[in-house]
Scaffold this motif. Structure first.
Motif, mmCIF file in Angstrom:
data_model
loop_
_atom_site.group_PDB
_atom_site.id
_atom_site.type_symbol
_atom_site.label_atom_id
_atom_site.label_comp_id
_atom_site.label_asym_id
_atom_site.label_seq_id
_atom_site.Cartn_x
_atom_site.Cartn_y
_atom_site.Cartn_z
ATOM 1 N N MET A 1 0.834 -1.194 0.000
ATOM 2 C CA MET A 1 0.000 0.000 0.000
ATOM 3 C C MET A 1 0.872 1.248 0.000
ATOM 4 O O MET A 1 0.657 2.181 -0.771
ATOM 5 N N LYS A 2 1.884 1.260 0.876
ATOM 6 C CA LYS A 2 2.777 2.411 0.964
ATOM 7 C C LYS A 2 3.560 2.588 -0.324
ATOM 8 O O LYS A 2 3.795 3.710 -0.762
ATOM 9 N N SER A 3 3.989 1.457 -0.916
ATOM 10 C CA SER A 3 4.768 1.557 -2.149
ATOM 11 C C SER A 3 3.927 2.133 -3.281
ATOM 12 O O SER A 3 4.411 2.947 -4.071
ATOM 13 N N ARG A 4 2.649 1.715 -3.376
ATOM 14 C CA ARG A 4 1.784 2.255 -4.417
ATOM 15 C C ARG A 4 1.510 3.740 -4.188
ATOM 16 O O ARG A 4 1.417 4.518 -5.139
ATOM 17 N N PHE A 5 1.373 4.127 -2.924
ATOM 18 C CA PHE A 5 1.173 5.547 -2.611
ATOM 19 C C PHE A 5 2.401 6.357 -3.014
ATOM 20 O O PHE A 5 2.274 7.439 -3.601
ATOM 21 N N ALA A 6 3.579 5.824 -2.709
ATOM 22 C CA ALA A 6 4.815 6.514 -3.069
ATOM 23 C C ALA A 6 4.939 6.648 -4.586
ATOM 24 O O ALA A 6 5.325 7.697 -5.100
ATOM 25 N N GLY A 8 2.460 6.665 -6.664
ATOM 26 C CA GLY A 8 1.449 7.640 -7.076
ATOM 27 C C GLY A 8 1.935 9.067 -6.913
ATOM 28 O O GLY A 8 1.665 9.933 -7.752
ATOM 29 N N VAL A 9 2.690 9.318 -5.833
ATOM 30 C CA VAL A 9 3.254 10.654 -5.607
ATOM 31 C C VAL A 9 4.316 10.959 -6.660
ATOM 32 O O VAL A 9 4.369 12.063 -7.214
ATOM 33 N N VAL A 10 5.170 9.953 -6.955
ATOM 34 C CA VAL A 10 6.240 10.148 -7.943
ATOM 35 C C VAL A 10 5.660 10.503 -9.304
ATOM 36 O O VAL A 10 6.189 11.367 -10.017
ATOM 37 N N VAL A 11 4.547 9.858 -9.665
ATOM 38 C CA VAL A 11 3.900 10.154 -10.948
ATOM 39 C C VAL A 11 3.017 11.394 -10.845
ATOM 40 O O VAL A 11 2.982 12.232 -11.748
ATOM 41 N N GLY A 241 11.017 11.102 -13.057
ATOM 42 C CA GLY A 241 9.946 10.655 -12.169
ATOM 43 C C GLY A 241 8.702 10.246 -12.932
ATOM 44 O O GLY A 241 8.059 9.233 -12.615
ATOM 45 N N LEU A 242 8.364 10.997 -13.962
ATOM 46 C CA LEU A 242 7.167 10.695 -14.744
ATOM 47 C C LEU A 242 7.335 9.409 -15.535
ATOM 48 O O LEU A 242 6.426 8.566 -15.581
ATOM 49 N N THR A 243 8.495 9.203 -16.154
ATOM 50 C CA THR A 243 8.702 8.016 -16.967
ATOM 51 C C THR A 243 8.831 6.751 -16.115
ATOM 52 O O THR A 243 8.115 5.769 -16.329
ATOM 53 N N MET A 244 9.720 6.779 -15.147
ATOM 54 C CA MET A 244 9.930 5.596 -14.309
ATOM 55 C C MET A 244 8.714 5.311 -13.436
ATOM 56 O O MET A 244 8.299 4.161 -13.287
ATOM 57 N N GLY A 245 8.131 6.354 -12.860
ATOM 58 C CA GLY A 245 6.986 6.165 -11.987
ATOM 59 C C GLY A 245 5.789 5.574 -12.702
ATOM 60 O O GLY A 245 5.076 4.723 -12.155
ATOM 61 N N VAL A 250 2.163 1.020 -13.221
ATOM 62 C CA VAL A 250 1.412 0.045 -14.020
ATOM 63 C C VAL A 250 1.789 -1.371 -13.609
ATOM 64 O O VAL A 250 0.916 -2.248 -13.469
ATOM 65 N N ASP A 251 3.080 -1.627 -13.405
ATOM 66 C CA ASP A 251 3.514 -2.953 -12.964
ATOM 67 C C ASP A 251 2.899 -3.326 -11.617
ATOM 68 O O ASP A 251 2.492 -4.471 -11.405
ATOM 69 N N ALA A 252 2.836 -2.361 -10.708
ATOM 70 C CA ALA A 252 2.259 -2.626 -9.392
ATOM 71 C C ALA A 252 0.771 -2.956 -9.492
ATOM 72 O O ALA A 252 0.269 -3.863 -8.803
#
Length: 260
Positions: A1-6, A8-11, A241-245, A250-252
């Protein structure tokens, strides 16, 4: 959950700056000395004395909109071609649809864009069309490969025996079976498209030399990197951040669905 939130912030941060930033820029204001810090400029000034923060707010929309438009256009062309190639029983029709794309696939993407831009001067719309063009061949091959596997299932033969239309078979069954494959490919492809759009802009294709564009900012301000690094570091980090995030997000999401 935290990783997806992080993720989401990066993107979300660069995406919000790109789409909403121009709404909060205000007037250009007076120019200051080149590559200076302070003086009311949060991130200093760029190579011609413009406020870097204002340029950051203005410079993302062109990158994001062109990348999204190019990705969408590529799939709008590639999906019908791939489905037609996989579902047709006429070998000549499949060859006619797929072989010309192999010619495009043999030419490096950036080289194709540079060759065309040497003859014509593309604007933002032209750049989106060029980037879409170089992404159509491999996208169509991925769609065709995935659709061919789905088309070989007994359910498709049963639909044909029932007299179902080609449209219902292609879209109703085969098309829906491609959702996961297309979602996974879209994350990787959007990353590649963003990289290609930024690289083309960095080389001056599709944008003006002094345009408010993140990639152009990296190019034009790199001479002052050691004097005023924020003019290069901030737009570069936003692009990364936009490209990698996007790809990692999507992978997550795909991994989450797979566990369900």
């Amino acid at each position: 959950m935290k990783s997806r939130f992080a993720l989401g912030v990066v993107v979300g941060v660069p995406l919000a700056l790109a789409l909403l930033g121009p709404l909060f820029t205000g007037g250009p204001g007076p120019r200051a000395a080149s590559f200076t810090l302070g003086g009311g400029h949060w991130l200093g000034t760029d190579f011609v004395g413009r406020d870097v923060w204002r340029q950051v707010l203005l410079g993302g929309r062109s990158v994001v909109v062109v990348a999204l438009a190019a990705t969408t256009l590529a799939y709008l062309v590639a999906v019908p071609i791939g489905l037609a190639g996989a579902l047709t029983h006429r070998a000549w029709l499949e060859e006619l649809a797929m072989r010309p794309l192999d010619v495009l696939l043999a030419v490096p993407s950036l080289l194709m864009i540079l060759l065309v831009s040497a003859v014509f001067t593309p604007g933002a719309v032209g750049l989106a069309m060029l980037v879409a063009l170089v992404n159509i061949p491999d996208a169509a091959r991925i769609v065709r490969a995935a659709a061919a596997e789905a088309a070989s299932r007994p359910a498709v033969e049963a639909l044909r025996m029932q007299g179902e239309t080609w449209w219902r078979t292609a879209v109703g069954y085969v098309g829906r079976s491609l959702t996961r494959t297309l979602a996974a490919d879209a994350g990787v492809r959007l990353t590649g498209v963003l990289y290609l759009v930024a690289t083309a802009a960095f080389l001056g294709v599709g944008v003006e030399p002094d345009a408010a564009d993140w990639a152009v900012m990296v190019d034009r301000n790199r001479t002052g990197l050691y004097v005023q690094p924020w003019a290069v570091v901030v737009p570069a980090l936003l692009i990364v951040g936009l490209t990698m995030g996007t790809n990692l997000l999507v992978d997550a999401q795909l991994e989450k669905r797979k566990r369900k």
